[in-house]
Design a protein around this motif. Sequence first.
Motif, PDB file in Angstrom:
ATOM      1  N   GLY A  92       0.797  -1.220   0.000  1.00 34.89           N
ATOM      2  CA  GLY A  92       0.000   0.000   0.000  1.00 34.89           C
ATOM      3  C   GLY A  92       0.827   1.264   0.000  1.00 34.89           C
ATOM      4  O   GLY A  92       0.348   2.339  -0.382  1.00 34.89           O
ATOM      5  N   ARG A  93       2.078   1.213   0.419  1.00 37.46           N
ATOM      6  CA  ARG A  93       2.922   2.413   0.433  1.00 37.46           C
ATOM      7  C   ARG A  93       3.746   2.543  -0.847  1.00 37.46           C
ATOM      8  O   ARG A  93       4.611   3.390  -0.961  1.00 37.46           O
ATOM      9  N   GLY A  94       3.516   1.619  -1.777  1.00 34.21           N
ATOM     10  CA  GLY A  94       4.193   1.719  -3.074  1.00 34.21           C
ATOM     11  C   GLY A  94       5.520   0.987  -3.142  1.00 34.21           C
ATOM     12  O   GLY A  94       6.217   1.046  -4.158  1.00 34.21           O
ATOM     13  N   GLY A  95       5.903   0.302  -2.092  1.00 29.12           N
ATOM     14  CA  GLY A  95       7.150  -0.472  -2.124  1.00 29.12           C
ATOM     15  C   GLY A  95       6.866  -1.928  -2.482  1.00 29.12           C
ATOM     16  O   GLY A  95       5.712  -2.374  -2.471  1.00 29.12           O
ATOM     17  N   ILE A  96       7.920  -2.665  -2.792  1.00 28.84           N
ATOM     18  CA  ILE A  96       7.742  -4.089  -3.112  1.00 28.84           C
ATOM     19  C   ILE A  96       7.348  -4.815  -1.825  1.00 28.84           C
ATOM     20  O   ILE A  96       7.921  -4.565  -0.757  1.00 28.84           O
ATOM     21  N   LYS A  97       6.375  -5.709  -1.954  1.00 28.86           N
ATOM     22  CA  LYS A  97       5.894  -6.452  -0.788  1.00 28.86           C
ATOM     23  C   LYS A  97       6.756  -7.700  -0.612  1.00 28.86           C
ATOM     24  O   LYS A  97       7.008  -8.417  -1.586  1.00 28.86           O
ATOM     25  N   THR A  98       7.179  -7.952   0.611  1.00 28.31           N
ATOM     26  CA  THR A  98       7.940  -9.189   0.876  1.00 28.31           C
ATOM     27  C   THR A  98       7.416  -9.813   2.162  1.00 28.31           C
ATOM     28  O   THR A  98       6.738  -9.157   2.955  1.00 28.31           O
ATOM     29  N   ASP A  99       7.813 -11.079   2.387  1.00 26.04           N
ATOM     30  CA  ASP A  99       7.544 -11.676   3.701  1.00 26.04           C
ATOM     31  C   ASP A  99       8.732 -11.372   4.613  1.00 26.04           C
ATOM     32  O   ASP A  99       9.656 -10.641   4.225  1.00 26.04           O
ATOM     33  N   HIS A 106      11.162 -13.101   5.342  1.00 26.64           N
ATOM     34  CA  HIS A 106      12.438 -13.588   4.795  1.00 26.64           C
ATOM     35  C   HIS A 106      12.849 -12.799   3.558  1.00 26.64           C
ATOM     36  O   HIS A 106      13.735 -13.224   2.823  1.00 26.64           O
ATOM     37  N   MET A 107      12.153 -11.702   3.295  1.00 30.30           N
ATOM     38  CA  MET A 107      12.411 -10.805   2.165  1.00 30.30           C
ATOM     39  C   MET A 107      12.073 -11.446   0.817  1.00 30.30           C
ATOM     40  O   MET A 107      12.570 -11.035  -0.224  1.00 30.30           O
ATOM     41  N   ARG A 108      11.181 -12.470   0.851  1.00 26.98           N
ATOM     42  CA  ARG A 108      10.707 -13.092  -0.392  1.00 26.98           C
ATOM     43  C   ARG A 108       9.560 -12.262  -0.950  1.00 26.98           C
ATOM     44  O   ARG A 108       8.658 -11.883  -0.215  1.00 26.98           O
ATOM     45  N   THR A 109       9.596 -12.027  -2.245  1.00 27.26           N
ATOM     46  CA  THR A 109       8.474 -11.321  -2.879  1.00 27.26           C
ATOM     47  C   THR A 109       7.337 -12.310  -3.109  1.00 27.26           C
ATOM     48  O   THR A 109       7.418 -13.470  -2.687  1.00 27.26           O
ATOM     49  N   SER A 110       6.320 -11.875  -3.862  1.00 31.07           N
ATOM     50  CA  SER A 110       5.192 -12.771  -4.160  1.00 31.07           C
ATOM     51  C   SER A 110       5.633 -13.918  -5.075  1.00 31.07           C
ATOM     52  O   SER A 110       4.890 -14.869  -5.269  1.00 31.07           O
ATOM     53  N   ASP A 111       6.827 -13.832  -5.641  1.00 34.68           N
ATOM     54  CA  ASP A 111       7.405 -14.957  -6.402  1.00 34.68           C
ATOM     55  C   ASP A 111       8.500 -15.571  -5.522  1.00 34.68           C
ATOM     56  O   ASP A 111       9.477 -14.892  -5.164  1.00 34.68           O
ATOM     57  N   PRO A 112       8.352 -16.861  -5.159  1.00 33.19           N
ATOM     58  CA  PRO A 112       9.306 -17.445  -4.200  1.00 33.19           C
ATOM     59  C   PRO A 112      10.757 -17.473  -4.676  1.00 33.19           C
ATOM     60  O   PRO A 112      11.667 -17.636  -3.862  1.00 33.19           O
ATOM     61  N   SER A 113      10.996 -17.319  -5.975  1.00 30.89           N
ATOM     62  CA  SER A 113      12.386 -17.305  -6.455  1.00 30.89           C
ATOM     63  C   SER A 113      12.970 -15.893  -6.471  1.00 30.89           C
ATOM     64  O   SER A 113      14.142 -15.711  -6.818  1.00 30.89           O
ATOM     65  N   ILE A 114      12.155 -14.916  -6.139  1.00 33.78           N
ATOM     66  CA  ILE A 114      12.635 -13.523  -6.224  1.00 33.78           C
ATOM     67  C   ILE A 114      12.559 -12.861  -4.843  1.00 33.78           C
ATOM     68  O   ILE A 114      11.520 -12.906  -4.178  1.00 33.78           O
ATOM     69  N   PHE A 115      13.656 -12.273  -4.446  1.00 35.95           N
ATOM     70  CA  PHE A 115      13.742 -11.573  -3.164  1.00 35.95           C
ATOM     71  C   PHE A 115      13.898 -10.072  -3.439  1.00 35.95           C
ATOM     72  O   PHE A 115      14.354  -9.687  -4.516  1.00 35.95           O
ATOM     73  N   ALA A 116      13.555  -9.272  -2.456  1.00 34.01           N
ATOM     74  CA  ALA A 116      13.758  -7.828  -2.623  1.00 34.01           C
ATOM     75  C   ALA A 116      14.160  -7.218  -1.280  1.00 34.01           C
ATOM     76  O   ALA A 116      13.680  -7.652  -0.222  1.00 34.01           O
ATOM     77  N   VAL A 117      15.049  -6.242  -1.324  1.00 31.15           N
ATOM     78  CA  VAL A 117      15.585  -5.624  -0.097  1.00 31.15           C
ATOM     79  C   VAL A 117      15.781  -4.127  -0.291  1.00 31.15           C
ATOM     80  O   VAL A 117      15.752  -3.627  -1.406  1.00 31.15           O
ATOM     81  N   GLY A 118      15.997  -3.449   0.823  1.00 31.37           N
ATOM     82  CA  GLY A 118      16.452  -2.053   0.783  1.00 31.37           C
ATOM     83  C   GLY A 118      15.340  -1.035   0.581  1.00 31.37           C
ATOM     84  O   GLY A 118      14.187  -1.260   0.937  1.00 31.37           O
ATOM     85  N   ASP A 119      15.726   0.093   0.001  1.00 30.39           N
ATOM     86  CA  ASP A 119      14.796   1.217  -0.157  1.00 30.39           C
ATOM     87  C   ASP A 119      13.582   0.860  -1.014  1.00 30.39           C
ATOM     88  O   ASP A 119      12.572   1.566  -0.972  1.00 30.39           O
ATOM     89  N   ALA A 120      13.690  -0.208  -1.793  1.00 32.33           N
ATOM     90  CA  ALA A 120      12.593  -0.557  -2.710  1.00 32.33           C
ATOM     91  C   ALA A 120      11.462  -1.297  -2.013  1.00 32.33           C
ATOM     92  O   ALA A 120      10.393  -1.453  -2.589  1.00 32.33           O
ATOM     93  N   VAL A 121      11.687  -1.775  -0.797  1.00 32.68           N
ATOM     94  CA  VAL A 121      10.664  -2.625  -0.168  1.00 32.68           C
ATOM     95  C   VAL A 121       9.947  -1.912   0.968  1.00 32.68           C
ATOM     96  O   VAL A 121      10.461  -0.963   1.560  1.00 32.68           O
ATOM     97  N   GLU A 122       8.757  -2.431   1.252  1.00 32.75           N
ATOM     98  CA  GLU A 122       8.045  -1.983   2.450  1.00 32.75           C
ATOM     99  C   GLU A 122       8.489  -2.841   3.618  1.00 32.75           C
ATOM    100  O   GLU A 122       8.759  -4.023   3.448  1.00 32.75           O
ATOM    101  N   VAL A 123       8.548  -2.232   4.776  1.00 32.98           N
ATOM    102  CA  VAL A 123       8.914  -2.996   5.976  1.00 32.98           C
ATOM    103  C   VAL A 123       7.871  -2.757   7.052  1.00 32.98           C
ATOM    104  O   VAL A 123       7.125  -1.775   7.008  1.00 32.98           O
ATOM    105  N   LYS A 124       7.874  -3.665   8.014  1.00 32.49           N
ATOM    106  CA  LYS A 124       6.944  -3.483   9.123  1.00 32.49           C
ATOM    107  C   LYS A 124       7.609  -2.584  10.161  1.00 32.49           C
ATOM    108  O   LYS A 124       8.751  -2.831  10.562  1.00 32.49           O
TER     109      LYS A 124
END
Length: 591
Positions: A295-302, A304-322
Amino acid sequence: MLNLQRAGVHAYRKAPRTVAAVHAMATNAGGPKKVLIVGGVAGGASCAARLRRLDEKAEITIFERGPYVSFANCGLPYYVGEIIKEQSALLVANAAKFNKWFNVDVKESTEVVSIDRQGKKVVARDVKTGAETAYPYDYLVLSPGGNAVRPPLPGIDLPGIFSVKTIPDANAIKNWIAEKDAKTAVVIGGGFIGLEMIENLVHRGIKTSLVEMLPQVMPPYDPEVVEPLHERMRAKGVELNLGDGVAGFEAGPGGKGLVVKTASGKSHAADLVVLAIGVKPETSLAKAAGLELGGRGGIKTDAHMRTSDPSIFAVGDAVEVKDYVTGEMTLIPLAGPANRQGRIVADVITGNEPSTFRGSQGTSVLGMFGMTLAATGASEKTLKRIKRDYKKVYLHINNHAGYYPGAKQIDMKLLFDPNDGKVLGMQASGEEGVEKRVDVVAFAIQKGATVFDLEEAELCYAPQFGSAKDPVNMIGMVASNVMRGMHPLTNWDELDLKQISADPNAVLVDVREPAELEKVGKVAGCVNMPLSSLRQALSGLKDKDKKYYVYCQVGLRGYVATRQFLQNGFDAINVSGGYKSFQQMLGSSKL
Ligand code: FAD
């Protein structure tokens, strides 16, 4: 026998996996894992290095759109200010070092332009030649950072308007200053980067003004906390144009320089403009590949920093965090979280789970004109916005024993849960020892500590470093006394001074010595009852039906006096932070 779980040691720590076991997991599909990393700076580089340490066989490639991998973007303002003299000092590790030390293939000036999730490959374009090549992956790690916000304002593309994101950006500013012999600058945006740029431009002798839409600098901080910095900036000759957003840009008279137009209709002329109004997560690749965004416009991860595709991870300024304190999803563009997330991804890819990101507290620090401002956890404005119960205390205290020469005051604000005393946030400013105290509280928050824990924390002490009761202990003690009901405490912004002065049953008592009131000032309508003679004064005081609002200079004597009032049967309450907090809340300029 020691119960490791109870002692806070998790099961996976009890029996750490051997490197061989980790490696076996990493290569469970037979061949070496192909890991592609997009973005080779904070998150990407730390992921690559950790990955190699965990899996000697993985085939690791970093793609970096810019000309430099692993550069110190946090050092850019100081490079512009010529405090960091050489560009080479900003290059933490270059492609050759990555290759030699970590056997990582670094492709600089190479932009990943698309992701084929079905075929598990990316297409990368050589920025210089335009040639495109496809690369297959088992795992893809996105660490593309954020983009400096550049709103489509009139004149935004005029020469002389700069962002500060990359080494080429910094060089462009330096060259412009030299070529145009720049004497004046306007910085737009009073966040970390804007303020660091102001300090460095001033350091270079450039007369600099700030244009900031909000009525304060450092938007995540509470307004009274940044008031001392406003004063320091003005004292250093920086013109603060607060509460006035930028509306557009024009070329200066005769094409010389620039004019910044603001929403209120003002014009600010300058030889150079720095735009530092924030970063937006770089999500174009992720979006085009159909990865879920938050909702804040960043990439969503779990976690473990996994995106909605289990083979793709995302980190840093591009992701939303809790947000660790509020539980809300948020964007925290800071280097610490990006680095930690990069490591976590390496752990997860190599099977070293559970390695999870705990969330971010927004722990941050700014150094400017000899001052330090630091914060961790929730601010008061955030707690108000989410309607969470809180209490606050202020403390103005020396960074080390007052008898040792050179003690400097730290202004601290602690926010905590009024029900269980859990620490929710702290902000502080001063000249020395500020970030050390905020760091202690940052870790306390991460461990779910209470104000009673701060009271008991055993911290370093020798007179040149601290006090036997460190400022962290002291603010914990103040808050703990409030929790215990021993120290009725209020704050200036909770008091209606007009109502108090009109109320025949309320008295505002200043317990400082008369000479201090003369020298520093006082709150209109107060009665002066100096602490040094308070016992005698109380013995003759009859009005037990009245409420006494007690204040001193910083809160300590107010506390001592309040205890005397209470123990003599009077209804009294101390005003947190004393006159000092009053000045900061209202701003000395308005007193
Ligand atoms: P970055 O470090 O920005 O790296 C992303 C990289 O990805 C970029 O180099 C970009 O070129 C590359 N890229 C993007 N898309 C592609 C693509 N499609 N293909 C190939 N490459 C791509 N944080 C702090 O905690 N403290 C500080 O003091 C501080 N100071 C800062 C000062 C400045 C001037 C700046 C700009 C930032 C500062 N930060 C600071 C923020 C900190 O640098 C970032 O939070 C951190 O670098 C984020 O890491 P990241 O890996 O997400 O992104």
